[in-house]
Design an enzyme around this catalytic site. Structure first.
Site, PDB file in Angstrom:
ATOM      1  N   LYS A   1       0.883  -1.177   0.000  1.00 16.48           N
ATOM      2  CA  LYS A   1       0.000   0.000   0.000  1.00 16.48           C
ATOM      3  C   LYS A   1       0.919   1.225   0.000  1.00 16.48           C
ATOM      4  O   LYS A   1       1.467   1.619   1.017  1.00 16.48           O
ATOM      5  CB  LYS A   1      -0.869  -0.019   1.259  1.00 16.48           C
ATOM      6  CG  LYS A   1      -2.263   0.570   1.102  1.00 16.48           C
ATOM      7  CD  LYS A   1      -2.282   2.043   0.769  1.00 16.48           C
ATOM      8  CE  LYS A   1      -2.176   2.928   1.982  1.00 16.48           C
ATOM      9  NZ  LYS A   1      -1.931   4.348   1.645  1.00 16.48           N
TER      10      LYS A   1
ATOM     11  N   GLU B   1       8.951   1.016  11.530  1.00 18.41           N
ATOM     12  CA  GLU B   1       9.928   2.117  11.457  1.00 18.41           C
ATOM     13  C   GLU B   1       9.111   3.396  11.566  1.00 18.41           C
ATOM     14  O   GLU B   1       8.363   3.740  10.648  1.00 18.41           O
ATOM     15  CB  GLU B   1      10.691   2.090  10.123  1.00 18.41           C
ATOM     16  CG  GLU B   1      11.464   0.816   9.845  1.00 18.41           C
ATOM     17  CD  GLU B   1      12.659   0.598  10.755  1.00 18.41           C
ATOM     18  OE1 GLU B   1      12.961   1.493  11.570  1.00 18.41           O
ATOM     19  OE2 GLU B   1      13.272  -0.470  10.665  1.00 18.41           O
TER      20      GLU B   1
ATOM     21  N   CYS C   1      13.140  10.823   8.200  1.00 18.08           N
ATOM     22  CA  CYS C   1      12.950  10.442   9.611  1.00 18.08           C
ATOM     23  C   CYS C   1      14.236  10.598  10.410  1.00 18.08           C
ATOM     24  O   CYS C   1      14.202  10.775  11.617  1.00 18.08           O
ATOM     25  CB  CYS C   1      12.458   9.010   9.677  1.00 18.08           C
ATOM     26  SG  CYS C   1      13.538   7.864   8.807  1.00 18.08           S
TER      27      CYS C   1
ATOM     28  N   GLU D   1       7.591  15.765  16.507  1.00 17.65           N
ATOM     29  CA  GLU D   1       8.208  15.665  15.178  1.00 17.65           C
ATOM     30  C   GLU D   1       7.519  16.631  14.211  1.00 17.65           C
ATOM     31  O   GLU D   1       6.295  16.626  14.098  1.00 17.65           O
ATOM     32  CB  GLU D   1       8.066  14.233  14.655  1.00 17.65           C
ATOM     33  CG  GLU D   1       8.782  14.023  13.344  1.00 17.65           C
ATOM     34  CD  GLU D   1       8.579  12.620  12.769  1.00 17.65           C
ATOM     35  OE1 GLU D   1       7.450  12.094  12.838  1.00 17.65           O
ATOM     36  OE2 GLU D   1       9.550  12.073  12.231  1.00 17.65           O
TER      37      GLU D   1
HETATM   38  P1  NAD Z   1       1.549   8.143   7.946  1.00 13.62           P
HETATM   39  O1  NAD Z   1       1.621   7.313   9.175  1.00 13.62           O
HETATM   40  O2  NAD Z   1       0.566   9.241   7.907  1.00 13.62           O
HETATM   41  O3  NAD Z   1       1.254   7.247   6.672  1.00 13.62           O
HETATM   42  C1  NAD Z   1       2.074   6.165   6.310  1.00 13.62           C
HETATM   43  C2  NAD Z   1       1.256   5.143   5.557  1.00 13.62           C
HETATM   44  O4  NAD Z   1       0.290   4.590   6.440  1.00 13.62           O
HETATM   45  C3  NAD Z   1       0.488   5.707   4.367  1.00 13.62           C
HETATM   46  O5  NAD Z   1       0.554   4.788   3.306  1.00 13.62           O
HETATM   47  C4  NAD Z   1      -0.932   5.823   4.904  1.00 13.62           C
HETATM   48  O6  NAD Z   1      -1.923   5.730   3.912  1.00 13.62           O
HETATM   49  C5  NAD Z   1      -0.986   4.622   5.826  1.00 13.62           C
HETATM   50  N1  NAD Z   1      -2.000   4.720   6.887  1.00 13.62           N
HETATM   51  C6  NAD Z   1      -2.420   5.833   7.525  1.00 13.62           C
HETATM   52  N2  NAD Z   1      -3.370   5.505   8.439  1.00 13.62           N
HETATM   53  C7  NAD Z   1      -3.546   4.164   8.367  1.00 13.62           C
HETATM   54  C8  NAD Z   1      -4.397   3.238   9.036  1.00 13.62           C
HETATM   55  N3  NAD Z   1      -5.249   3.622   9.981  1.00 13.62           N
HETATM   56  N4  NAD Z   1      -4.298   1.925   8.707  1.00 13.62           N
HETATM   57  C9  NAD Z   1      -3.422   1.511   7.772  1.00 13.62           C
HETATM   58  N5  NAD Z   1      -2.612   2.346   7.083  1.00 13.62           N
HETATM   59  C10 NAD Z   1      -2.662   3.664   7.389  1.00 13.62           C
HETATM   60  O7  NAD Z   1       3.032   8.686   7.722  1.00 13.62           O
HETATM   61  P2  NAD Z   1       3.535   9.680   6.580  1.00 13.62           P
HETATM   62  O8  NAD Z   1       3.027  11.036   6.905  1.00 13.62           O
HETATM   63  O9  NAD Z   1       3.251   9.080   5.253  1.00 13.62           O
HETATM   64  O10 NAD Z   1       5.109   9.616   6.786  1.00 13.62           O
HETATM   65  C11 NAD Z   1       5.813  10.441   7.654  1.00 13.62           C
HETATM   66  C12 NAD Z   1       6.168   9.685   8.930  1.00 13.62           C
HETATM   67  O11 NAD Z   1       6.925   8.516   8.613  1.00 13.62           O
HETATM   68  C13 NAD Z   1       7.051  10.491   9.856  1.00 13.62           C
HETATM   69  O12 NAD Z   1       6.615  10.300  11.178  1.00 13.62           O
HETATM   70  C14 NAD Z   1       8.428   9.866   9.665  1.00 13.62           C
HETATM   71  O13 NAD Z   1       9.313  10.026  10.748  1.00 13.62           O
HETATM   72  C15 NAD Z   1       8.066   8.445   9.452  1.00 13.62           C
HETATM   73  N6  NAD Z   1       9.147   7.735   8.769  1.00 13.62           N
HETATM   74  C16 NAD Z   1       9.911   6.862   9.485  1.00 13.62           C
HETATM   75  C17 NAD Z   1      10.980   6.209   8.865  1.00 13.62           C
HETATM   76  C18 NAD Z   1      11.849   5.244   9.622  1.00 13.62           C
HETATM   77  O14 NAD Z   1      12.607   4.527   8.975  1.00 13.62           O
HETATM   78  N7  NAD Z   1      11.778   5.205  10.930  1.00 13.62           N
HETATM   79  C19 NAD Z   1      11.241   6.459   7.521  1.00 13.62           C
HETATM   80  C20 NAD Z   1      10.441   7.362   6.825  1.00 13.62           C
HETATM   81  C21 NAD Z   1       9.379   7.992   7.455  1.00 13.62           C
END
Ligand code: NAD
Length: 491
Positions: free
Chosen positions: A186, A262, A296, A395
């Protein structure tokens, strides 16, 4: 503003359909949503909006494919297919990098030198690694011999964020496939294009139908939640926000899925007075503002020893001022557009909160002059905030850093650890003993000394506290994507 390079004219944005059982398909109900270019606010194309029905089809295809030709393939053949995916990504680098920059707003030089080459390398790395993966064996005196066999976990759901779309998606997919699983991906709704092309790349590389499935859609009450709730999905690998991770965990609990997380970070960048300031500033510009601060691992909390605080601030602010903000396809651009309107509002709101909390904006804090279209924010440096401020604790995930002075080693360790996150940290010092001493006390999954973002894919990657669960990289990825059975034979 118009992104107007030759590249962008040569590579056209694409409409995005799902990729299920080896075929591109639209949603059963015909629903789509618009994909917006964050650099221009123009519509790039349409994206099929998947839901439970598409996830059901994708999971059924993945489940069926588990026992098909993918399982019967020799290790050598599987390695060749995985390697070929990496090769094709490199052959199509210009096209993929263009789509990635159109989707995310990040500079093209960054997509073409980091995101896409690293996506290819994820496949090359895990193809090589697969050949060396073994298991363990123990003889229990003269009574028995034990040995473990490794098998795939099954159908793995992979849920991805928008900041490094293809890089992070393939960081999951490559080891997942190498370990023999089938996958349902997804992609983030804001960045669907490179994931869409991955379907045809997999097909061309020889991945059997149903092994890789891609379903577009949103998170809650959409494709994301349908995937996490599906009883036939055996594991979920998720990268995204900590708050989303909590929601997914409770949905996955119903069928007790294996989870790899992550999550977010609020990473300290600790600068001691004995470090080489020019080198520190060069790297700190990257760890603060590269990819618009949407990484991140960015070091958004900068702590500087008081003896060099003024000098650091003066030089760092002057250099940050020189960073060109603008069109992702202009080679001069260092900072592109934020990914979308909602995120732009969120980052802007934090800058406003910083001022309400008594912070002083030393640089940036606003949209660049004369840029009315696109979600641009200048590199922003904030001082004068205390440890309890929201801007220090939460963050932001944008080109916004705070700088705080410190006096002692003990004090900065305490400040660095005063967070519910624990993803990464950087320490700058030329004192070897201090480097080891401090690095060992920072509560983070990765601590860099005198560098940032240097990665060896064999090493453990991940966060502690609320920055993640488990580790990825090398053997750690294989441990997550496989199940072990111990076989005990009486002698
Ligand atoms: P997000 O959590 O909003 O979304 C990530 C994914 O989850 C998307 O595909 C979204 O559609 C899906 N999603 C959202 N709600 C969901 C639910 N209820 N059920 C299932 N799927 C759901 O995150 P974002 O805004 O896309 O990304 C930014 C975040 O990601 C930041 O917090 C960043 O730190 C983190 N991040 C972490 C790493 C790491 O390696 N630790 C790497 C990159 C980004």
């Amino acid at each position: 503003m118009q992104a107007n390079s030759i590249l962008e004219k040569r590579v056209k944005a694409i409409d995005c359909n799902h990729f299920i059982n080896g075929e591109y398909v639209s949603s059963k109900n015909g629903k789509t949503f618009e994909n917006i270019n964050p650099a221009t606010e123009e519509v790039l194309g349409k994206v099929a909006e998947g839901g439970k029905e598409e996830i059901d089809l994708a999971v059924a295809a993945a489940k069926k494919a588990l026992n098909g030709p993918w399982k019967k393939m020799t290790t050598n053949d599987r390695i060749a297919v995985i390697r070929r995916i990496g090769d094709i990504i490199l052959e199509r680098k210009e096209e993929l990098a263009t789509l990635e920059s159109l989707d995310t707003g990040k500079p093209y030089w960054l997509s073409s030198t980091v995101d896409i080459p690293r996506a290819a390398y994820n496949f090359h790395f895990f193809a090589d690694y697969l050949r060396a993966v073994g298991t363990e064996a123990y003889q229990t005196d003269d009574q028995a011999i034990n040995y473990a066999i490794r098998r795939p976990v099954g159908v793995v759901g992979m849920i991805n964020p928008w900041n490094l779309p293809l890089l992070l998606l393939t960081w999951k997919m490559a080891p997942g496939l190498a370990a023999g699983n089938t996958v349902v991906i997804k992609p983030a709704e804001l960045t669907p294009m490179t994931a869409t092309l991955l379907g045809e790349i997999c097909r061309e590389a020889g991945v059997p139908d149903g092994v890789v499935n891609i379903v577009h859609g949103f998170g809650p009450d959409s494709a994301g939640s349908a995937l996490t709730e599906h009883p036939d999905v055996d594991a979920i690998s998720f990268t995204g926000e900590t708050t989303t991770g909590k929601i997914i965990m409770s949905a996955a609990a119903k069928s007790l899925k294996k989870l790899s997380y992550e999550l977010g970070g609020k990473n300290p960048n600790i600068i001691f007075g004995d470090s080489d300031l020019d080198e520190v500033i060069e790297t700190t510009l990257k760890s603060s503002f590269i990819n618009q601060g949407e990484v991140c691992l960015c070091g958004s909390r900068i702590y500087v020893e008081r003896s060099v605080y003024d000098e650091f601030l003066e030089k760092f602010t002057a250099k940050a001022k020189e960073l060109v903000v603008g069109d992702p396809f202009d080679p001069k651009t260092k900072v592109g557009a934020l990914v979308g309107e909602e995120h732009y509002e969120r980052v802007t709101k934090y800058i406003q909160i910083a001022q309400e909390e008594g912070g002083q904006i030393l640089l940036g804090g606003k949209r660049p002059e004369g840029m009315d279209k696109g979600y641009y924010i200048e590199p922003t440096i904030i001082v004068g905030l205390t440890a309890d401020c929201r801007v220090i604790r939460e963050e932001i995930f944008g080109p916004v850093v705070t700088v705080v002075p410190f006096d002692t080693e003990e004090e900065v360790i305490e400040r660095a650890n005063d967070t519910h996150y624990g993803l990464s940290a950087s320490i700058w010092t030329n004192d070897l003993r201090r480097a080891h001493r401090v690095a060992g006390q920072i509560e983070a999954g990765i601590v860099w000394v005198n560098t940032w973002f240097l990665r060896d894919l064999r090493t453990p990657f991940g966060g502690m506290k609320q920055s993640g669960i488990g580790r990825e990289g090398g053997m750690h990825s294989f441990e997550f994507y496989s199940e072990l059975t111990n076989i005990c034979i009486k002698l």
